[in-house]
Enzyme design. Sequence first.
Site, PDB file in Angstrom:
ATOM      1  N   SER A 230      13.434  -8.468 -15.413  1.00 31.53           N
ATOM      2  CA  SER A 230      12.771  -8.820 -14.151  1.00 31.53           C
ATOM      3  C   SER A 230      11.525  -9.664 -14.404  1.00 31.53           C
ATOM      4  O   SER A 230      10.807  -9.465 -15.392  1.00 31.53           O
ATOM      5  CB  SER A 230      12.364  -7.537 -13.420  1.00 31.53           C
ATOM      6  OG  SER A 230      11.463  -7.828 -12.387  1.00 31.53           O
TER       7      SER A 230
ATOM      8  N   TYR B 258       9.479   1.106 -13.654  1.00 30.01           N
ATOM      9  CA  TYR B 258      10.500   0.056 -13.600  1.00 30.01           C
ATOM     10  C   TYR B 258      10.101  -1.111 -14.520  1.00 30.01           C
ATOM     11  O   TYR B 258      10.894  -1.562 -15.342  1.00 30.01           O
ATOM     12  CB  TYR B 258      10.635  -0.430 -12.151  1.00 30.01           C
ATOM     13  CG  TYR B 258      11.554  -1.602 -11.953  1.00 30.01           C
ATOM     14  CD1 TYR B 258      12.938  -1.439 -11.919  1.00 30.01           C
ATOM     15  CD2 TYR B 258      11.046  -2.902 -11.783  1.00 30.01           C
ATOM     16  CE1 TYR B 258      13.783  -2.519 -11.726  1.00 30.01           C
ATOM     17  CE2 TYR B 258      11.883  -3.973 -11.586  1.00 30.01           C
ATOM     18  CZ  TYR B 258      13.253  -3.781 -11.557  1.00 30.01           C
ATOM     19  OH  TYR B 258      14.091  -4.854 -11.366  1.00 30.01           O
TER      20      TYR B 258
ATOM     21  N   LYS C  66      11.874  -2.538 -18.038  1.00 29.26           N
ATOM     22  CA  LYS C  66      12.392  -3.904 -18.199  1.00 29.26           C
ATOM     23  C   LYS C  66      11.720  -4.607 -19.395  1.00 29.26           C
ATOM     24  O   LYS C  66      12.355  -5.384 -20.109  1.00 29.26           O
ATOM     25  CB  LYS C  66      12.175  -4.714 -16.919  1.00 29.26           C
ATOM     26  CG  LYS C  66      12.991  -4.228 -15.724  1.00 29.26           C
ATOM     27  CD  LYS C  66      14.483  -4.369 -15.941  1.00 29.26           C
ATOM     28  CE  LYS C  66      15.291  -4.080 -14.676  1.00 29.26           C
ATOM     29  NZ  LYS C  66      16.739  -4.178 -14.881  1.00 29.26           N
TER      30      LYS C  66
HETATM   31  N1  NAP Z   1      16.983  -8.374  -6.578  1.00 31.49           N
HETATM   32  C1  NAP Z   1      15.888  -8.713  -7.244  1.00 31.49           C
HETATM   33  O1  NAP Z   1      14.950  -9.300  -6.677  1.00 31.49           O
HETATM   34  C2  NAP Z   1      15.779  -8.402  -8.708  1.00 31.49           C
HETATM   35  C3  NAP Z   1      14.680  -8.930  -9.411  1.00 31.49           C
HETATM   36  C4  NAP Z   1      14.555  -8.649 -10.766  1.00 31.49           C
HETATM   37  C5  NAP Z   1      15.539  -7.914 -11.421  1.00 31.49           C
HETATM   38  N2  NAP Z   1      16.587  -7.415 -10.699  1.00 31.49           N
HETATM   39  C6  NAP Z   1      17.594  -6.615 -11.437  1.00 31.49           C
HETATM   40  O2  NAP Z   1      18.893  -7.039 -11.098  1.00 31.49           O
HETATM   41  C7  NAP Z   1      19.818  -5.967 -11.337  1.00 31.49           C
HETATM   42  C8  NAP Z   1      20.756  -5.816 -10.161  1.00 31.49           C
HETATM   43  O3  NAP Z   1      20.008  -5.414  -9.018  1.00 31.49           O
HETATM   44  P1  NAP Z   1      20.286  -5.974  -7.546  1.00 31.49           P
HETATM   45  O4  NAP Z   1      19.093  -6.711  -7.131  1.00 31.49           O
HETATM   46  O5  NAP Z   1      21.610  -6.634  -7.494  1.00 31.49           O
HETATM   47  O6  NAP Z   1      20.245  -4.638  -6.680  1.00 31.49           O
HETATM   48  P2  NAP Z   1      21.380  -3.612  -6.209  1.00 31.49           P
HETATM   49  O7  NAP Z   1      22.390  -4.306  -5.374  1.00 31.49           O
HETATM   50  O8  NAP Z   1      20.638  -2.482  -5.631  1.00 31.49           O
HETATM   51  O9  NAP Z   1      22.093  -3.191  -7.576  1.00 31.49           O
HETATM   52  C9  NAP Z   1      21.612  -2.173  -8.418  1.00 31.49           C
HETATM   53  C10 NAP Z   1      22.827  -1.579  -9.087  1.00 31.49           C
HETATM   54  O10 NAP Z   1      22.405  -0.608 -10.058  1.00 31.49           O
HETATM   55  C11 NAP Z   1      23.255   0.497  -9.949  1.00 31.49           C
HETATM   56  N3  NAP Z   1      22.633   1.747 -10.340  1.00 31.49           N
HETATM   57  C12 NAP Z   1      21.441   2.260  -9.937  1.00 31.49           C
HETATM   58  N4  NAP Z   1      21.272   3.504 -10.423  1.00 31.49           N
HETATM   59  C13 NAP Z   1      22.388   3.783 -11.155  1.00 31.49           C
HETATM   60  C14 NAP Z   1      22.825   4.908 -11.878  1.00 31.49           C
HETATM   61  N5  NAP Z   1      22.119   6.054 -11.943  1.00 31.49           N
HETATM   62  N6  NAP Z   1      24.017   4.837 -12.508  1.00 31.49           N
HETATM   63  C15 NAP Z   1      24.768   3.739 -12.434  1.00 31.49           C
HETATM   64  N7  NAP Z   1      24.420   2.642 -11.745  1.00 31.49           N
HETATM   65  C16 NAP Z   1      23.243   2.665 -11.099  1.00 31.49           C
HETATM   66  C17 NAP Z   1      23.623   0.570  -8.477  1.00 31.49           C
HETATM   67  O11 NAP Z   1      24.846   1.288  -8.303  1.00 31.49           O
HETATM   68  P3  NAP Z   1      24.955   2.423  -7.182  1.00 31.49           P
HETATM   69  O12 NAP Z   1      24.400   1.852  -5.920  1.00 31.49           O
HETATM   70  O13 NAP Z   1      26.419   2.698  -7.111  1.00 31.49           O
HETATM   71  O14 NAP Z   1      24.140   3.575  -7.689  1.00 31.49           O
HETATM   72  C18 NAP Z   1      23.746  -0.892  -8.104  1.00 31.49           C
HETATM   73  O15 NAP Z   1      25.060  -1.358  -8.269  1.00 31.49           O
HETATM   74  C19 NAP Z   1      18.960  -4.719 -11.609  1.00 31.49           C
HETATM   75  O16 NAP Z   1      18.888  -4.480 -13.004  1.00 31.49           O
HETATM   76  C20 NAP Z   1      17.576  -5.132 -11.088  1.00 31.49           C
HETATM   77  O17 NAP Z   1      16.545  -4.445 -11.748  1.00 31.49           O
HETATM   78  C21 NAP Z   1      16.736  -7.645  -9.375  1.00 31.49           C
END
Ligand code: NAP
Length: 237
Positions: free
Chosen positions: A133, A147, A151
Amino acid sequence: MKTVLITGANSGIGFATVQLFLDNNYKVFAHYNQNRNSLESLDNKNLFLVKANLLYMNETEELFKEVMKETERIDVLVNNAGLYMSADTDKDLSIEAFDEVLNVNLKAPFILSKMFIHIMKNFSSGKIINISSIGVKYGGSYSSMFYTISKAALESLTLSLAKEGSKYNILVNAIRVGVTDTDIHKINKNKNMNDRVELIPLRRMAETKEIAEQILFLSSSKNSFMTGSIVTVAGGE
Ligand SMILES: NC(=O)c1ccc[n+]([C@@H]2O[C@H](COP(=O)([O-])OP(=O)(O)OC[C@H]3O[C@@H](n4cnc5c(N)ncnc54)[C@H](OP(=O)(O)O)[C@@H]3O)[C@@H](O)[C@H]2O)c1
């Protein structure tokens, strides 16, 4: 046909990545935890769903075993699943909460990388992409420190794995993702997303497909020399 395991694949960046890899003729192992509805809507013979709660190390190991029942090799591992946590009070900044965030964001990628590198070594080929992130650049906020710490450590893990992987043509990189339009932002109800977007030079969030395209590039044969890199995809931040 190349194979990929994508964690956290039912939503957001993970789901966009699944779609892009299927479009590019990969056999896709899509990991989910709570929901599988989006993945089920994709009718594709090259898509295999695998469930695991990455909070628990035994389920993480089981995920590896389930995938390896269906394939003898895995070409790409995308450690995308992420647990975001923002504390409302100091009490919420507990050791238990810290453990949970570290388990999902750091230890699960460590376990999966270690197990899959073992397989990839047999083929002298492989790619691992860890999803970090942009928060690491700024240190993140006090309330979401677990968090950001997880990361930052994931980036450090990326560099260590890249050193080991380079002996076997296994390339390991991380993407420092900027603000992207996904449900992860619904977790912190106090965050004003309009204010946050104003800080991005491009003045908008990334779309999930824009991040997925970078994951695909790092996974593909077009990337033959990048390893140990932390790539920032954050609209100029
Ligand atoms: N969106 C942003 O602005 C942003 C910025 C920086 C980094 N990121 C990173 O991008 C990645 C994807 O996030 P996203 O933005 O696409 O959000 P998201 O749609 O909320 O995806 C997060 C995913 O992580 C899974 N997850 C969470 N807890 C878990 C657990 N205990 N066991 C297994 N899976 C788990 C969730 O699955 P379930 O819902 O089924 O639990 C979900 O599929 C993450 O690593 C996040 O930190 C996102």
